[in-house]
Scaffold this motif. Structure first.
Motif, PDB file in Angstrom:
ATOM      1  N   ALA A  25       0.832  -1.217   0.000  1.00 34.23           N
ATOM      2  CA  ALA A  25       0.000   0.000   0.000  1.00 34.23           C
ATOM      3  C   ALA A  25       0.858   1.256   0.000  1.00 34.23           C
ATOM      4  CB  ALA A  25      -0.945   0.002   1.206  1.00 34.23           C
ATOM      5  N   LEU A  26       1.952   1.222  -0.766  1.00 28.42           N
ATOM      6  CA  LEU A  26       2.859   2.360  -0.844  1.00 28.42           C
ATOM      7  C   LEU A  26       2.239   3.483  -1.672  1.00 28.42           C
ATOM      8  CD1 LEU A  26       6.394   0.771  -1.322  1.00 28.42           C
ATOM      9  CD2 LEU A  26       5.792   2.487   0.385  1.00 28.42           C
ATOM     10  N   THR A  27       2.199   4.682  -1.101  1.00 30.01           N
ATOM     11  CA  THR A  27       1.711   5.844  -1.832  1.00 30.01           C
ATOM     12  C   THR A  27       2.667   7.010  -1.610  1.00 30.01           C
ATOM     13  OG1 THR A  27       0.324   6.597   0.015  1.00 30.01           O
ATOM     14  CG2 THR A  27      -0.702   5.142  -1.625  1.00 30.01           C
ATOM     15  N   TYR A  28       2.573   7.999  -2.489  1.00 29.76           N
ATOM     16  CA  TYR A  28       3.443   9.173  -2.392  1.00 29.76           C
ATOM     17  C   TYR A  28       2.685  10.408  -2.863  1.00 29.76           C
ATOM     18  CZ  TYR A  28       3.853   9.536  -7.451  1.00 29.76           C
ATOM     19  OH  TYR A  28       3.563   9.703  -8.781  1.00 29.76           O
ATOM     20  N   LYS A  29       3.217  11.569  -2.509  1.00 26.95           N
ATOM     21  CA  LYS A  29       2.731  12.827  -3.075  1.00 26.95           C
ATOM     22  C   LYS A  29       3.836  13.875  -2.901  1.00 26.95           C
ATOM     23  CE  LYS A  29       0.240  14.701   0.994  1.00 26.95           C
ATOM     24  NZ  LYS A  29       0.430  13.560   1.917  1.00 26.95           N
ATOM     25  N   LEU A  30       3.750  14.917  -3.720  1.00 25.34           N
ATOM     26  CA  LEU A  30       4.679  16.035  -3.645  1.00 25.34           C
ATOM     27  C   LEU A  30       3.952  17.201  -3.002  1.00 25.34           C
ATOM     28  CD1 LEU A  30       7.447  17.253  -4.370  1.00 25.34           C
ATOM     29  CD2 LEU A  30       6.486  17.886  -6.599  1.00 25.34           C
ATOM     30  N   VAL A  31       4.528  17.713  -1.906  1.00 25.78           N
ATOM     31  CA  VAL A  31       3.899  18.810  -1.170  1.00 25.78           C
ATOM     32  C   VAL A  31       4.898  19.950  -1.037  1.00 25.78           C
ATOM     33  CG1 VAL A  31       4.560  17.802   1.060  1.00 25.78           C
ATOM     34  CG2 VAL A  31       2.700  19.455   0.962  1.00 25.78           C
ATOM     35  N   LEU A  32       4.410  21.178  -1.077  1.00 23.51           N
ATOM     36  CA  LEU A  32       5.244  22.368  -0.955  1.00 23.51           C
ATOM     37  C   LEU A  32       5.078  22.956   0.445  1.00 23.51           C
ATOM     38  CD1 LEU A  32       4.408  24.046  -4.403  1.00 23.51           C
ATOM     39  CD2 LEU A  32       6.303  22.501  -3.850  1.00 23.51           C
ATOM     40  N   LEU A  33       6.214  23.173   1.132  1.00 23.68           N
ATOM     41  CA  LEU A  33       6.195  23.682   2.505  1.00 23.68           C
ATOM     42  C   LEU A  33       6.853  25.067   2.560  1.00 23.68           C
ATOM     43  CD1 LEU A  33       7.205  20.443   4.452  1.00 23.68           C
ATOM     44  CD2 LEU A  33       4.912  21.270   3.860  1.00 23.68           C
ATOM     45  N   PRO A  34       6.297  25.990   3.370  1.00 27.46           N
ATOM     46  CA  PRO A  34       6.743  27.389   3.352  1.00 27.46           C
ATOM     47  C   PRO A  34       7.855  27.694   4.366  1.00 27.46           C
ATOM     48  CG  PRO A  34       4.766  27.208   4.675  1.00 27.46           C
ATOM     49  CD  PRO A  34       5.085  25.802   4.198  1.00 27.46           C
ATOM     50  N   VAL A  35       8.855  28.432   3.926  1.00 27.46           N
ATOM     51  CA  VAL A  35       9.980  28.812   4.787  1.00 27.46           C
ATOM     52  C   VAL A  35      10.378  30.255   4.480  1.00 27.46           C
ATOM     53  CG1 VAL A  35      12.379  28.332   5.434  1.00 27.46           C
ATOM     54  CG2 VAL A  35      10.855  26.445   4.833  1.00 27.46           C
ATOM     55  N   TRP A  36      10.631  31.011   5.537  1.00 27.59           N
ATOM     56  CA  TRP A  36      11.248  32.335   5.389  1.00 27.59           C
ATOM     57  C   TRP A  36      12.751  32.169   5.553  1.00 27.59           C
ATOM     58  CZ3 TRP A  36       8.902  36.408   3.459  1.00 27.59           C
ATOM     59  CH2 TRP A  36       7.524  36.585   3.634  1.00 27.59           C
TER      60      TRP A  36
END
Length: 360
Positions: free
Chosen positions: A293-304
């Motif tokens: 049940a391997l799944t993945y996604k690309l997520v964008l995280l915010p940094v100053w």
């Protein structure tokens, strides 16, 4: 055809409904704000949920690495200047108009989710001020960086992975027992010994959203210090959230990210094996893990990001733009350290003197 060969495309222009200017995403909201007239307009949410993609989908995607030096061509909707950048979003270097690219045109994997900026520039500056004021032996000049207009907001790509794991292990279980013994002088005492027995078993665990950096531009150890991220607050990817911010493209492929995710799972699985073994001490000699049940996604995280100069050296600071967590390097004041050392020595001398006087 390379990215350099792609003809300039009309990039998204987030036009202000009130004055016609180009709006930017307003941190902490679900709206775009015009930097000129301050008018805000809501971001219309897209009708879909954040989706975890089966790892098998990768087999159908083009097998190509994303080279860090590949560039995108932007046509500024404000001044119409044509520029190149290796980012998914940025600002026009000539007029500061937000530039956002269509990721589906060039990226092997398109971002699935984004964690919008929740900390504004001013709030990030306040967080930095608290951080600098709490640094012992920091030079006074460090506090001045909070007044600088050098904060830059960026979205950093991260992979997340879900997995059902089943691990067969072999190890040893140690149980304590006590034996009464006499020492060389004939005195009796209880001495602890350990009885070791073979141990075998299977442990299962489901991992949810194992987070792995998708870019090598920032050291992984530094990014890990910004955790935890409230991933439950991510929203489906929309270009509006990128307007006004720089977005780094991923240069670590999802297959390589999966191996890093497995390495992060391993210590947790080992701890599960030890708990399953039980006893007073445990030794895990081998583990064999299967993943389903391997799944993945690309997520964008915010940094100053903030970079400043002190004593001829560059120092870097990062602020988690969702939680306000601050991490970074900072210089030490030799003068303050010397004064503290001298003060400590004087204090010790005073205490010794007072003790001597009391004794007399």
């Amino acid at each position: 055809m390379t990215d350099q060969d792609v003809a300039p495309a009309p990039d998204r222009a987030f036009q202000c409904e009130a004055c016609g200017g180009v709006s930017e995403y307003a941190p902490g909201t679900y709206a775009l704000r015009c930097p000129y007239c301050k008018h805000e307009q809501d971001i219309t949410p897209i009708p879909r949920q954040v989706t975890e993609h089966p790892i098998e989908e990768l087999a159908a995607l083009p097998h190509r690495a994303i080279a860090p030096d590949q560039v995108k061509t932007y046509t500024c909707p404000g001044c119409h200047a044509v520029t190149e950048s290796d980012t998914l979003s940025d600002k026009c270097p000539f007029c500061a108009t937000p530039l956002v690219s269509d990721a589906s045109g060039t990226e092997r994997v398109v971002p699935e989710a984004v964690l919008p900026f929740g900390v504004s520039r001013d709030q990030a500056r306040d967080a930095l001020a608290k951080w600098t004021s709490s640094r012992w032996f920091a030079p006074d000049e460090l506090k001045k960086v909070t007044e600088a207009e050098t904060f830059r907001g960026s979205y950093l790509p991260h992979w997340t992975y879900d997995a059902q794991t089943s691990t067969r292990y072999a190890g040893r279980r140690g149980d304590y027992y006590w034996v009464e013994e006499k020492d060389s002088e004939g005195r009796t005492r209880q001495v602890r010994h350990t009885n070791w027995q073979p141990a075998f078993g299977t442990v299962d665990r489901f991992f949810d959203d194992v987070l792995v950096p998708g870019s090598g531009q920032v050291p992984e150890k530094e990014l890990d210090k910004l955790t935890p991220w409230p991933l439950e607050e991510t929203v489906p990817y929309q270009e509006e959230y990128l307007a006004g911010f720089r977005t780094v493209r991923y240069d670590i492929e999802p297959e390589a990210g999966l191996e890093s995710a497995k390495a992060r799972m391993a210590p947790v699985i080992r701890a599960d094996c030890k708990r399953d073994i039980g006893g007073n001490e445990q030794r895990v000699l081998s583990m064999s893990t299967s993943y389903s049940a391997l799944t993945y996604k690309l997520v964008l995280l915010p940094v100053w990001f903030l970079t400043y100069l002190h004593a001829g050296k560059t120092w870097s600071v990062m602020v988690n733009a969702r939680t306000g967590e601050v991490i970074g390097e900072r210089p030490y004041s030799a003068t303050k350290i010397t004064l503290a050392s001298v003060g400590g020595a004087l204090l010790i001398a005073l205490v010794v003197l007072l003790v001597m006087m009391l004794r007399n």
